[in-house]
Design a protein around this motif. Structure first.
Motif, mmCIF file in Angstrom:
data_model
loop_
_atom_site.group_PDB
_atom_site.id
_atom_site.type_symbol
_atom_site.label_atom_id
_atom_site.label_comp_id
_atom_site.label_asym_id
_atom_site.label_seq_id
_atom_site.Cartn_x
_atom_site.Cartn_y
_atom_site.Cartn_z
ATOM 1 N N ILE A 129 -6.847 27.842 -23.903
ATOM 2 C CA ILE A 129 -6.346 27.192 -25.125
ATOM 3 C C ILE A 129 -4.943 27.697 -25.448
ATOM 4 O O ILE A 129 -4.050 26.907 -25.796
ATOM 5 C CB ILE A 129 -7.308 27.442 -26.312
ATOM 6 N N LEU A 130 -4.714 29.010 -25.318
ATOM 7 C CA LEU A 130 -3.398 29.568 -25.629
ATOM 8 C C LEU A 130 -2.336 29.097 -24.639
ATOM 9 O O LEU A 130 -1.184 28.853 -25.022
ATOM 10 C CB LEU A 130 -3.463 31.098 -25.678
ATOM 11 N N ILE A 131 -2.709 28.938 -23.364
ATOM 12 C CA ILE A 131 -1.771 28.399 -22.370
ATOM 13 C C ILE A 131 -1.391 26.969 -22.726
ATOM 14 O O ILE A 131 -0.211 26.589 -22.693
ATOM 15 C CB ILE A 131 -2.368 28.476 -20.943
ATOM 16 N N LEU A 132 -2.387 26.160 -23.088
ATOM 17 C CA LEU A 132 -2.100 24.776 -23.496
ATOM 18 C C LEU A 132 -1.190 24.742 -24.725
ATOM 19 O O LEU A 132 -0.246 23.962 -24.791
ATOM 20 C CB LEU A 132 -3.402 24.042 -23.827
ATOM 21 N N LEU A 133 -1.496 25.587 -25.684
ATOM 22 C CA LEU A 133 -0.776 25.569 -26.960
ATOM 23 C C LEU A 133 0.637 26.121 -26.843
ATOM 24 O O LEU A 133 1.591 25.496 -27.314
ATOM 25 C CB LEU A 133 -1.575 26.363 -27.997
ATOM 26 N N TYR A 134 0.787 27.288 -26.193
ATOM 27 C CA TYR A 134 2.083 27.963 -26.194
ATOM 28 C C TYR A 134 2.932 27.712 -24.951
ATOM 29 O O TYR A 134 4.149 27.771 -25.028
ATOM 30 C CB TYR A 134 1.884 29.468 -26.397
ATOM 31 N N LEU A 135 2.301 27.452 -23.817
ATOM 32 C CA LEU A 135 3.080 27.217 -22.597
ATOM 33 C C LEU A 135 3.413 25.736 -22.422
ATOM 34 O O LEU A 135 4.552 25.367 -22.155
ATOM 35 C CB LEU A 135 2.304 27.740 -21.377
ATOM 36 N N PHE A 136 2.389 24.877 -22.587
ATOM 37 C CA PHE A 136 2.602 23.436 -22.417
ATOM 38 C C PHE A 136 2.926 22.721 -23.734
ATOM 39 O O PHE A 136 3.223 21.531 -23.721
ATOM 40 C CB PHE A 136 1.351 22.788 -21.785
ATOM 41 N N HIS A 137 2.833 23.417 -24.863
ATOM 42 C CA HIS A 137 3.055 22.831 -26.196
ATOM 43 C C HIS A 137 2.183 21.596 -26.406
ATOM 44 O O HIS A 137 2.595 20.611 -27.005
ATOM 45 C CB HIS A 137 4.535 22.494 -26.407
ATOM 46 N N PHE A 138 0.952 21.685 -25.893
ATOM 47 C CA PHE A 138 -0.026 20.602 -26.019
ATOM 48 C C PHE A 138 -0.830 20.855 -27.287
ATOM 49 O O PHE A 138 -1.417 21.928 -27.446
ATOM 50 C CB PHE A 138 -0.943 20.597 -24.784
ATOM 51 N N PRO A 139 -0.892 19.900 -28.207
ATOM 52 C CA PRO A 139 -1.558 20.136 -29.502
ATOM 53 C C PRO A 139 -3.090 20.129 -29.393
ATOM 54 O O PRO A 139 -3.765 19.300 -29.998
ATOM 55 C CB PRO A 139 -1.050 18.979 -30.362
ATOM 56 N N VAL A 140 -3.626 21.064 -28.627
ATOM 57 C CA VAL A 140 -5.068 21.109 -28.392
ATOM 58 C C VAL A 140 -5.860 21.412 -29.666
ATOM 59 O O VAL A 140 -7.014 21.012 -29.802
ATOM 60 C CB VAL A 140 -5.395 22.123 -27.263
ATOM 61 N N LEU A 141 -5.229 22.081 -30.622
ATOM 62 C CA LEU A 141 -5.901 22.417 -31.887
ATOM 63 C C LEU A 141 -5.530 21.447 -33.005
ATOM 64 O O LEU A 141 -5.866 21.682 -34.155
ATOM 65 C CB LEU A 141 -5.540 23.849 -32.308
ATOM 66 N N GLY A 142 -4.853 20.373 -32.651
ATOM 67 C CA GLY A 142 -4.446 19.383 -33.644
ATOM 68 C C GLY A 142 -2.981 19.550 -34.003
ATOM 69 O O GLY A 142 -2.378 20.605 -33.757
ATOM 70 N N PRO A 143 -2.402 18.526 -34.591
ATOM 71 C CA PRO A 143 -0.967 18.547 -34.893
ATOM 72 C C PRO A 143 -0.566 19.533 -35.995
ATOM 73 O O PRO A 143 0.591 19.911 -36.105
ATOM 74 C CB PRO A 143 -0.676 17.099 -35.330
ATOM 75 N N SER A 144 -1.531 19.984 -36.788
ATOM 76 C CA SER A 144 -1.191 20.886 -37.896
ATOM 77 C C SER A 144 -0.926 22.322 -37.426
ATOM 78 O O SER A 144 -0.304 23.100 -38.139
ATOM 79 C CB SER A 144 -2.303 20.882 -38.943
ATOM 80 N N ILE A 145 -1.388 22.676 -36.201
ATOM 81 C CA ILE A 145 -1.173 24.038 -35.679
ATOM 82 C C ILE A 145 0.123 24.052 -34.880
ATOM 83 O O ILE A 145 0.282 23.310 -33.917
ATOM 84 C CB ILE A 145 -2.353 24.492 -34.788
ATOM 85 N N SER A 146 1.053 24.917 -35.288
ATOM 86 C CA SER A 146 2.366 25.004 -34.638
ATOM 87 C C SER A 146 2.245 25.616 -33.246
ATOM 88 O O SER A 146 1.362 26.430 -32.975
ATOM 89 C CB SER A 146 3.292 25.874 -35.500
ATOM 90 N N SER A 147 3.165 25.238 -32.362
ATOM 91 C CA SER A 147 3.169 25.810 -31.013
ATOM 92 C C SER A 147 4.010 27.088 -30.949
ATOM 93 O O SER A 147 4.305 27.590 -29.877
ATOM 94 C CB SER A 147 3.669 24.780 -29.991
ATOM 95 N N LYS A 148 4.387 27.624 -32.124
ATOM 96 C CA LYS A 148 5.053 28.933 -32.174
ATOM 97 C C LYS A 148 3.973 30.008 -32.204
ATOM 98 O O LYS A 148 2.971 29.875 -32.892
ATOM 99 C CB LYS A 148 5.929 29.033 -33.422
ATOM 100 N N VAL A 149 4.213 31.079 -31.456
ATOM 101 C CA VAL A 149 3.207 32.140 -31.322
ATOM 102 C C VAL A 149 2.875 32.740 -32.687
ATOM 103 O O VAL A 149 3.765 33.108 -33.444
ATOM 104 C CB VAL A 149 3.696 33.246 -30.355
ATOM 105 N N SER A 150 1.576 32.815 -32.977
ATOM 106 C CA SER A 150 1.099 33.352 -34.258
ATOM 107 C C SER A 150 -0.115 34.245 -33.996
ATOM 108 O O SER A 150 -1.068 33.824 -33.335
ATOM 109 C CB SER A 150 0.717 32.199 -35.184
ATOM 110 N N GLY A 151 -0.068 35.467 -34.517
ATOM 111 C CA GLY A 151 -1.178 36.411 -34.358
ATOM 112 C C GLY A 151 -2.466 35.889 -34.968
ATOM 113 O O GLY A 151 -3.549 36.054 -34.412
ATOM 114 N N THR A 152 -2.350 35.229 -36.112
ATOM 115 C CA THR A 152 -3.527 34.680 -36.791
ATOM 116 C C THR A 152 -4.205 33.621 -35.930
ATOM 117 O O THR A 152 -5.431 33.600 -35.808
ATOM 118 C CB THR A 152 -3.116 34.049 -38.144
ATOM 119 N N VAL A 153 -3.390 32.746 -35.334
ATOM 120 C CA VAL A 153 -3.936 31.691 -34.467
ATOM 121 C C VAL A 153 -4.602 32.312 -33.244
ATOM 122 O O VAL A 153 -5.705 31.904 -32.852
ATOM 123 C CB VAL A 153 -2.836 30.682 -34.049
ATOM 124 N N ILE A 154 -3.971 33.316 -32.654
ATOM 125 C CA ILE A 154 -4.523 33.969 -31.449
ATOM 126 C C ILE A 154 -5.880 34.595 -31.767
ATOM 127 O O ILE A 154 -6.847 34.417 -31.020
ATOM 128 C CB ILE A 154 -3.536 35.013 -30.872
#
Length: 197
Positions: free
Chosen positions: A131-156
């Motif tokens: 999930i983190l690779i999709l979100l942060y490496l590919f910038h794929f909105p796997v968690l929905g458009p409301s979650i930013s693709s900028k690295v966040s400790g809370t999201v991790i």
């Protein structure tokens, strides 16, 4: 005190999933069928609504194939990916890094570890990484458009907790499914034996 004993017993419980010995040809056929089944389930998201419930079930065939043999599991994973390229290309990344990866990790966990906790943790870490690779490496909105693709400790941390819980649920589903499959196969074997005798 009772809670501590219960937690300890849950983490030390063995899963009892083993592979049935089969010929290489039978394993290949089973792997191909499971790959086709996983591709159909993953593509069910096209229907929408209920289809999404079916698409998360694509993990099951991959776990079954990997428990049969790690090599067959990886081949099934590849076959499913190629079928998805044809059937539903938008689901390829999701399958590769979430449902499929979780299936491979759980199958390998069942093969390598005896305790449920280790199987569950391996699956959870693999799912979190995917999930983190999709979100942060590919910038794929796997968690929905409301979650930013900028690295966040809370999201991790949130993804890690979700990954561990989701993996634990799937690990238990696999154990229950395997028990029912064993009962069905035993009943069928006894019935065939009675008919031939």
């Amino acid at each position: 005190m009772r809670a501590m004993r219960w937690v300890s017993s849950v983490f030390k419980t063995e899963h009892e999933i083993t592979a049935v010995q089969n010929t290489k040809n039978r394993k290949l056929v089973v792997g191909s069928l499971l790959g086709a089944m996983a591709a159909i389930l993953q593509s069910a998201g096209l229907i929408g609504g209920v289809g999404y419930a079916f698409s998360i079930m694509a993990t099951g065939p991959i776990v079954l194939a990997t428990v049969t043999s790690i090599q067959i599991g990886l081949l099934t994973y590849a076959v499913t990916t190629f079928l998805l390229v044809i059937l539903h290309p938008s689901e390829v990344l999701v399958f590769l890094f979430t449902t499929g990866l979780l299936g491979i990790a759980l199958g390998i966990g069942f093969k390598l570890y005896k305790t449920r906790s280790m199987v569950s943790v391996l699956g959870g870490i693999a799912l979190t990484a995917g999930i983190l690779i999709l979100l942060y490496l590919f910038h794929f909105p796997v968690l929905g458009p409301s979650i930013s693709s900028k690295v966040s400790g809370t999201v991790i941390v949130g993804v890690l907790l979700f990954g561990l819980l989701y993996s634990w649920i799937w690990m238990n589903l696999c154990i229950v499914g395997k028990k029912h499959l064993n009962k069905f196969m035993t009943r069928k074997f006894i019935q065939e034996k009675d008919e031939s005798g």
